[in-house]
Design an enzyme around this catalytic site. Sequence first.
Site, PDB file in Angstrom:
ATOM      1  N   LYS A 196     110.978 -10.894  83.341  1.00 59.75           N
ATOM      2  CA  LYS A 196     111.862 -10.109  83.743  1.00 59.75           C
ATOM      3  C   LYS A 196     112.643 -11.221  84.530  1.00 59.75           C
ATOM      4  O   LYS A 196     112.642 -11.582  85.763  1.00 59.75           O
ATOM      5  CB  LYS A 196     111.314  -9.281  84.656  1.00 59.75           C
ATOM      6  CG  LYS A 196     112.131  -8.069  84.823  1.00 59.75           C
ATOM      7  CD  LYS A 196     111.543  -6.937  85.251  1.00 59.75           C
ATOM      8  CE  LYS A 196     112.468  -5.783  85.837  1.00 59.75           C
ATOM      9  NZ  LYS A 196     113.337  -5.239  84.798  1.00 59.75           N
TER      10      LYS A 196
HETATM   11  N1  PLP Z   1     112.548  -3.528  79.083  1.00 61.45           N
HETATM   12  C1  PLP Z   1     113.478  -4.066  79.903  1.00 61.45           C
HETATM   13  C2  PLP Z   1     114.526  -5.102  79.310  1.00 61.45           C
HETATM   14  C3  PLP Z   1     113.783  -3.758  81.230  1.00 61.45           C
HETATM   15  O1  PLP Z   1     114.748  -4.345  82.236  1.00 61.45           O
HETATM   16  C4  PLP Z   1     112.827  -2.518  81.780  1.00 61.45           C
HETATM   17  C5  PLP Z   1     112.780  -2.310  83.335  1.00 61.45           C
HETATM   18  O2  PLP Z   1     112.189  -2.946  83.940  1.00 61.45           O
HETATM   19  C6  PLP Z   1     111.717  -2.177  80.902  1.00 61.45           C
HETATM   20  C7  PLP Z   1     111.690  -2.414  79.419  1.00 61.45           C
HETATM   21  C8  PLP Z   1     110.920  -1.279  81.470  1.00 61.45           C
HETATM   22  O3  PLP Z   1     109.985  -1.882  82.231  1.00 61.45           O
HETATM   23  P1  PLP Z   1     109.399  -0.869  83.393  1.00 61.45           P
HETATM   24  O4  PLP Z   1     108.876   0.318  82.836  1.00 61.45           O
HETATM   25  O5  PLP Z   1     108.234  -1.566  84.010  1.00 61.45           O
HETATM   26  O6  PLP Z   1     110.438  -0.619  84.615  1.00 61.45           O
HETATM   27  C1  COI Z   2     114.339  -1.014  85.970  1.00 58.91           C
HETATM   28  O1  COI Z   2     114.195  -0.146  85.457  1.00 58.91           O
HETATM   29  O2  COI Z   2     113.727  -1.647  86.779  1.00 58.91           O
HETATM   30  C2  COI Z   2     115.218  -2.219  85.382  1.00 58.91           C
HETATM   31  O3  COI Z   2     115.226  -3.213  85.420  1.00 58.91           O
HETATM   32  C3  COI Z   2     116.313  -1.562  84.443  1.00 58.91           C
HETATM   33  C4  COI Z   2     117.603  -2.141  84.987  1.00 58.91           C
HETATM   34  C5  COI Z   2     118.122  -1.614  86.190  1.00 58.91           C
HETATM   35  C6  COI Z   2     117.742  -3.803  84.790  1.00 58.91           C
END
Ligand code: PLP
Ligand code: COI
Length: 365
Positions: free
Chosen positions: A204
């Site tokens: 991330k």
């Molecule tokens: N994929 C991307 C590229 C994201 O930015 C996010 C958001 O955080 C997700 C998937 C989903 O991850 P999470 O469920 O941990 O928020």
């Molecule tokens: C999240 O869901 O936390 C993300 O990072 C998605 C977006 C706001 C970048």
Amino acid sequence: MSGGDNLDFEIRPNPAPVSDADRSALLANPGFGRIFTDHMVTVRYADGKGWYEPLVAARAPIPMDPASAVLHYAQEIFEGLKAYTLPDGGVAMFRPDANAARFNQSAARMAMPALPVETFLQSLHEIIRVDRDWIPSDPEGSLYLRPFAYASEVFLGVRPATEYLYLVIASPVGPYFSGGVKPVSIWVSPDFTRAAPGGTGAAKCGGNYAAGLSAQAEAAEHGCDQVVYLDAVERKYIDELGGMNVFLVLDDGTLVTPPLTGTILPGITRDSVIKLAQKAGRRVEERPISLDEWREGAASGRVREAFACGTAAVITPIGVIKGESGDFTVGDGGPGEVTMAIRQELVDIQRGRAEDPFGWVHRVL
Ligand code: PLP
Ligand code: COI
């Protein structure tokens, strides 16, 4: 707390916090990521010294030397998670330990120092405690927490920096997509890919999002809410959306989602959906999904529903897929039954309204 991996945070309350009246007005319609609380966390790092100066203070601009490494080589990572008001008035975070683990996986990929899990969790506790009045109490609202870290060393050589700054800011939010839970439309990017094998897709890091902005702009030009990326090698298989993972629901109730091969973000919502579905006896397949399978399945009825999931988006139905090879609709284009049931189940756990079979809800207050 002291000793081991725990740091003693100094708390310097904001001397001029937003007034109660102004805060209430802001919380009435927060949107997503537009308004911020009164405080922020900072912790510094230097090679040989480790993490030091843990501080909670007024949210303020960060003085930055123009030669700070992050401004040139983008050595930066972040996380996103939410704190919710519980029915008894308490406050909880959802799976913050999973975010801590992913933060360190991202750090390792970006050649950055690991942050002790205890420090990560404590930093979130501290900001929630000091800014608890900013947590929306309405059923759709939450406090979005954004921990992040970047290379603060003043140096233009290309190598891992020796100094970093870790911060947490907090933003009261409503739904990520305005207009409530309605299906989103997605654009299949013909030109841009998000991540290649061996790249940073599973981390991330801010750079992944910068690289996706042109594709997101292209999606918007085509009237779509989000972009879906195809794999970088064959341009055939679905990876994920710009900020969310993807699931299909088949006609026999099976959930299908792309596997974690290093090119997609290992979403915590994705993992939660898989675990809840399996616990309920639902079949879950983590395997490559081609765009052709999706399109043909939508036409034949084999693919009944599709949804995107992530912290910001929670679970959002996908209605229409647009692309250069033609547009298609999943189901009747409306929110699917299975999608909405999974959404309800997840949201009820997150908000402390249902039993928490996996111990995911981490009470703070
Ligand atoms: N994929 C991307 C590229 C994201 O930015 C996010 C958001 O955080 C997700 C998937 C989903 O991850 P999470 O469920 O941990 O928020
Ligand atoms: C999240 O869901 O936390 C993300 O990072 C998605 C977006 C706001 C970048």
